[in-house]
Design an enzyme around this catalytic site. Structure first.
Site, PDB file in Angstrom:
ATOM      1  CG  HIS A   1      42.835  31.906  82.929  1.00 26.59           C
ATOM      2  ND1 HIS A   1      43.301  30.998  82.006  1.00 26.59           N
ATOM      3  CD2 HIS A   1      42.612  33.063  82.234  1.00 26.59           C
ATOM      4  CE1 HIS A   1      43.349  31.576  80.813  1.00 26.59           C
ATOM      5  NE2 HIS A   1      42.956  32.832  80.936  1.00 26.59           N
TER       6      HIS A   1
ATOM      7  CG  PHE B   1      37.150  38.660  74.509  1.00 26.85           C
ATOM      8  CD1 PHE B   1      36.907  37.876  73.390  1.00 26.85           C
ATOM      9  CD2 PHE B   1      38.119  38.232  75.417  1.00 26.85           C
ATOM     10  CE1 PHE B   1      37.603  36.702  73.180  1.00 26.85           C
ATOM     11  CE2 PHE B   1      38.824  37.057  75.210  1.00 26.85           C
ATOM     12  CZ  PHE B   1      38.571  36.284  74.098  1.00 26.85           C
TER      13      PHE B   1
ATOM     14  CG  HIS C   1      38.734  31.563  81.871  1.00 30.35           C
ATOM     15  ND1 HIS C   1      37.535  31.119  81.371  1.00 30.35           N
ATOM     16  CD2 HIS C   1      39.257  32.385  80.928  1.00 30.35           C
ATOM     17  CE1 HIS C   1      37.352  31.655  80.169  1.00 30.35           C
ATOM     18  NE2 HIS C   1      38.381  32.424  79.887  1.00 30.35           N
TER      19      HIS C   1
ATOM     20  CD  GLN D   1      40.881  36.653  84.518  1.00 35.53           C
ATOM     21  OE1 GLN D   1      41.577  36.336  83.560  1.00 35.53           O
ATOM     22  NE2 GLN D   1      40.239  37.794  84.591  1.00 35.53           N
TER      23      GLN D   1
ATOM     24  CD  GLU E   1      35.853  36.738  78.289  1.00 34.43           C
ATOM     25  OE1 GLU E   1      36.292  36.394  79.401  1.00 34.43           O
ATOM     26  OE2 GLU E   1      35.952  37.896  77.863  1.00 34.43           O
TER      27      GLU E   1
ATOM     28  NE  ARG F   1      44.386  38.098  81.771  1.00 32.92           N
ATOM     29  CZ  ARG F   1      44.110  37.417  80.652  1.00 32.92           C
ATOM     30  NH1 ARG F   1      44.133  38.009  79.482  1.00 32.92           N
ATOM     31  NH2 ARG F   1      43.788  36.140  80.717  1.00 32.92           N
TER      32      ARG F   1
ATOM     33  CG  LEU G   1      40.670  28.840  78.488  1.00 32.21           C
ATOM     34  CD1 LEU G   1      40.110  29.331  79.799  1.00 32.21           C
ATOM     35  CD2 LEU G   1      41.570  29.884  77.874  1.00 32.21           C
TER      36      LEU G   1
END
Ligand code: FAD
Length: 586
Positions: free
Chosen positions: A352, A118, A241, A239, A254, A397, A251
Site C-alpha cells: 500500500h 483511525f 494495508h 506498508q 480503514e 505509517r 483498497l
C-alpha cells in the site's frame, strides 16, 4: 541540445504534495511549472478515501502532543521526532487552510469538520481511542486534490500534463538545474530549466504484484535520484494495508473499521480481540496485517483456498453505510461482488505505502549521506510527499498521516524554496551534457533488439517481491529474491518495446517506468536483508525482536555496488521531550 523552457521552479508531480508546494510558490508570484505524466487530478491522491489526521478535538478531546505520541509509537520509534513534532503541531492549521480553500469536508451536526477514529489513535498518550481523522465522506483525497488544482489554476501555475519526467539535470558543483521530460503525445523530449526542482512523484508500490496503488505509481522520482548518484532511505519499510480486495488490490479504507466494522475468520471469530486486547480492529496497520497473515497460515482463512478474511460492516445499518462509505460500497459491489449493507467484504493484506524514499530535512530539501561529511542539502533540489522520507512515518505509517504529510511539507518546501530563489537569483548555466542521460535512454529503447518483453519482466519482478519480501521476510528468501531479480535485470538488456510508434508511445513509457521500478525493487531487497531485526512493517521471521541497540538508525541505499550507509534516528524533537522507545502494544 533538445528544446528548453525556463521557469523559477519546476515541480514533478501533480498529486497533493506537488500541488500544495506549487501553490505556495505561485502565490508568491513565482513562475512555476507542474509536470505530470497524467492529468493532475488523476494522480493517486485522488483515491485516498479515509481522511486526513489532525488533532482538532471536534469529536473526542484531543491534543497535538497525543497525535505526536501516537505517530512516534506507530513508527515503531524509527520516525524522526523533530519532523513528527513539526507535522503534528502544524496539522490543525494545515486542515483549516484546506477548509478555507474550499475543501468540502463532511460536517458534524454542530457544523464543525467531521472526524472519524483511525488505527493507532489514542487520547492521553496511549489511553482511550481518539477520533482524529478529518474526512469528506470516503473521498477525502478526491476533494483535496480538486481543491488544490483549482487554487493553482487561480494562482496561474503552468501545467504540463502528460509530460513524463526522465532525469535530473545536475552541474559539476552538484546544483540541480531542472529536469528532462518527454511530451507523451508527440514523443518530443524537452528540457525544463529551473533554479528549484521539486520531486513529488508519489509512491512505488507497483513493485509488488498485489497493490492498492495505481499502475502509474512506479516510483519514477526514486529512479531519478538513484541515477543521479544519490541514496534512498529506509527502503525496507513498505506498508501492507490489512484490507485490500483479494487479487484485485482495491483498497477498503480503514475508515470502515473506524465506523464500527470488524474482521472475522472462517470460524466467525473476531480474532483481533486476541491480537490487540485494547485497540482490537483499530490496532496499527502492521499489527493487523500480521494478524491476518497468521490466521491464514493457521488455516483459519475464508473462501475455497482459505486465503482471505472477512470485514463485516452491515451491522451499522444501510443508511450509515450509504452516507459515510458510499465509495466503499461501490468498490465492494464492483470488485468483490458483495454489497456490504448485506454481507461481509473479503479482504487480505495488500502492498500500500512506501515509508522510505528520498531523504529530506524539515524544509523538504534533499540531503546527501553523512559519508560525504555532515549531512548537506543538495542545492536546488526538494522532495515532498510519498516519494520523500523526512521521516515522519518511520517503520510504519498511521492512516490519515500521509495526506497530512503532503500538505504540511508541501507548504514548508514552498516557503523554503521562495527564500532559496531570493538568494539565488542568477541562473547557473546548464552543463553541456544536460540532456545526454535522457536522450541516451530514449535512443537505447528506440534501437533495442532482443526477445524479451517489458510487461513480462515487470510481472516477474512483481512476483519476486511478493514472494520474497512480503509481510514476513527471512534471510534465505531475501537472498534468493536478490538473485532472481538479478536475472530479470540482466534480461532487461535484451528487452524491446512492441509499439515503436512515436505518436502513441505508451509501450515506451512502460519501459522507462520499469527502469525506475527495478532499482527500487533491488533497494528494497538489499535493505530488507541488511536489517536483522523486526520493526514496524519489516518483520523478519529469523529476527523476530526489535533491536534498539543496533537498529535505531535509518538505512541509506546507493546504487553503486548496492552500498548501504546508516544514520541515527533523530530522537530529539524541536520543543518537547523525547518519547523514549518502549515496547509497542495495542
Ligand atoms: C487507495 C489509496 C487510498 C489511500 N487513502 C489514504 C487516506 O485516506 N489518508 C491518507 O493520509 N493517505 C491515504 N493514502 C496514501 C496517500 O493517498 C498517498 O500517499 C498520497 O496521496 C501520495 O501523494 P503524492 O502527492 O506524494 O503522490 P501522488 O498523488 O501519487 O502523485 C504523484 C504525481 O507524480 C506524477 N508523476 C510520477 N512520475 C512522473 C514522471 N516520471 N513524470 C511526470 N510526472 C510524474 C504523477 O503524474 C502524479 O501527478 C492512500 C493511498 C492509496 C493508494
Amino acid at each position: 541540445m533538445i528544446p528548453k523552457r525556463t521557469f523559477d521552479a519546476v515541480i514533478i508531480g501533480g498529486g497533493g504534495a506537488g500541488l500544495r508546494a506549487a501553490l505556495q510558490m505561485a502565490q508568491a508570484d513565482l513562475k512555476v511549472a507542474v509536470i505530470s505524466k497524467v492529468f493532475p487530478t488523476r494522480s493517486h491522491t485522488v483515491s485516498a478515501q479515509g481522511g486526513i489526521t489532525a488533532a482538532l478535538g471536534n469529536v473526542s478531546d484531543d491534543d497535538w502532543h497525543w497525535h505526536m505520541y501516537d505517530t512516534v509509537k506507530g513508527s515503531d520509534y524509527l520516525g524522526d521526532q523533530d519532523a513528527i513534532e513539526f507535522m503534528c503541531r502544524n496539522a490543525p492549521t494545515a486542515v483549516y487552510e484546506l477548509e478555507h480553500m474550499g475543501l468540502p469536508f463532511s460536517r458534524l451536526d454542530n457544523g464543525k469538520i467531521y472526524q472519524r477514529p483511525f488505527g493507532g489513535q489514542s487520547q492521553n498518550f496511549g489511553g482511550e481511542q481518539a477520533v482524529r481523522t478529518c474526512a469528506a465522506a470516503d473521498r477525502t483525497g478526491h476533494a483535496l486534490l480538486h481543491t488544490l488544482y483549482q487554487r493553482n489554476i487561480a494562482a496561474r501555475t503552468q501545467f504540463f500534463e502528460e509530460f513524463f519526467a526522465l532525469d535530473l539535470i545536475r552541474d559539476e558543483e552538484g546544483y540541480v538545474l531542472g529536469v528532462s521530460a518527454l511530451e507523451i503525445e508527440t514523443g518530443q523530449p524537452w528540457l525544463f530549466e529551473a533554479r528549484v526542482t521539486l520531486l513529488a512523484t508519489g509512491g512505488g508500490a507497483r513493485i509488488f504484484r498485489h497493490s492498492t496503488n495505481a499502475h502509474i505509481n512506479s516510483g519514477d522520482g526514486l529512479g531519478m535520484i538513484l541515477r543521479a548518484g544519490l541514496p534512498l532511505e529506509d527502503m525496507e519499510f513498505w506498508q501492507f494495508h490489512p484490507t485490500g480486495i483479494p487479487e484485485i488490490g482495491s483498497l477498503i479504507t480503514e475508515g470502515v473499521r473506524g465506523e464500527g466494522g470488524y474482521l472475522l475468520n472462517k470460524d466467525n471469530e473476531r480474532f483481533m480481540l486476541r491480537y490487540a486486547p485494547n485497540a482490537h480492529d483499530l490496532a496499527s496497520r502492521d499489527v493487523v496485517s500480521r494478524a491476518i497473515a497468521q490466521e491464514i497460515l493457521a488455516g483459519r482463512g475464508c473462501g475455497p483456498h482459505g486465503d482471505f478474511v472477512y470485514l463485516k460492516i452491515d451491522h451499522i445499518g444501510a443508511d450509515k453505510i450509504k452516507s459515510r462509505l458510499p465509495g466503499i460500497r461501490e468498490l465492494s459491489m464492483q470488485f468483490a461482488g458483495v454489497d456490504p449493507c448485506e454481507a461481509p467484504i473479503p479482504v487480505t493484506p495488500t502492498a500500500h505505502y512506501m515509508m522510505g524514499g528520498i531523504p529530506t530535512n524539515l524544509h523538504a530539501q534533499v540531503v546527501t549521506p553523512e559519508r560525504y561529511g555532515p549531512e548537506e542539502a543538495v542545492p536546488g533540489l526538494y522532495a515532498v510527499g510519498e516519494c520523500a522520507c523526512v521521516s515522519v512515518h518511520g517503520a510504519n505509517r498511521l492512516g490519515g498521516n500521509s495526506l497530512l504529510d503532503l500538505v504540511v511539507f508541501g507548504r514548508a518546501a514552498g516557503n523554503h524554496a521562495i527564500e532559496y530563489l531570493r538568494e539565488n537569483t542568477i541562473p547557473r548555466p546548464l552543463p553541456a551534457d544536460a540532456s545526454d542521460l535522457a536522450t541516451g535512454r530514449l535512443a537505447r529503447w528506440d534501437k533495442a533488439k532482443g526477445n524479451e518483453r517489458v510487461p513480462k519482466l515487470r510481472a516477474e519482478m512483481q512476483r519476486i517481491l511478493q514472494e520474497h519480501c512480503g509481510v514476513y521476510r527471512r534471510e534465505d528468501l531475501l537472498k534468493e529474491g536478490i538473485e532472481k531479480l538479478g536475472q530479470v535485470e540482466a534480461r532487461l538488456q535484451d528487452a524491446v518495446i512492441e509499439d515503436r510508434s512515436k505518436m502513441f508511445n505508451t509501450a515506451r513509457l512502460e519501459a522507462l517506468e520499469l527502469e525506475n521500478l527495478l532499482p527500487i525493487a533491488r533497494a528494497t531487497l538489499v535493505s530488507a536483508l541488511a536489517r536483522t531485526e523486526s520493526r514496524g512493517a519489516h518483520s523478519r521471521e529469523d529476527y523476530p525482536k526489535r533491536d534498539d541497540d543496533q537498529w535505531l538508525r535509518h538505512t541509506l541505499y546507493s546504487r553503486e555496488n548496492d552500498q548501504l550507509d546508516y544514520k541515527p534516528v533523530r530522537l530529539k524533537p524541536l520543543t518537547v521531550e523525547t518519547f523514549q522507545p518502549k515496547e509497542r502494544t495495542y
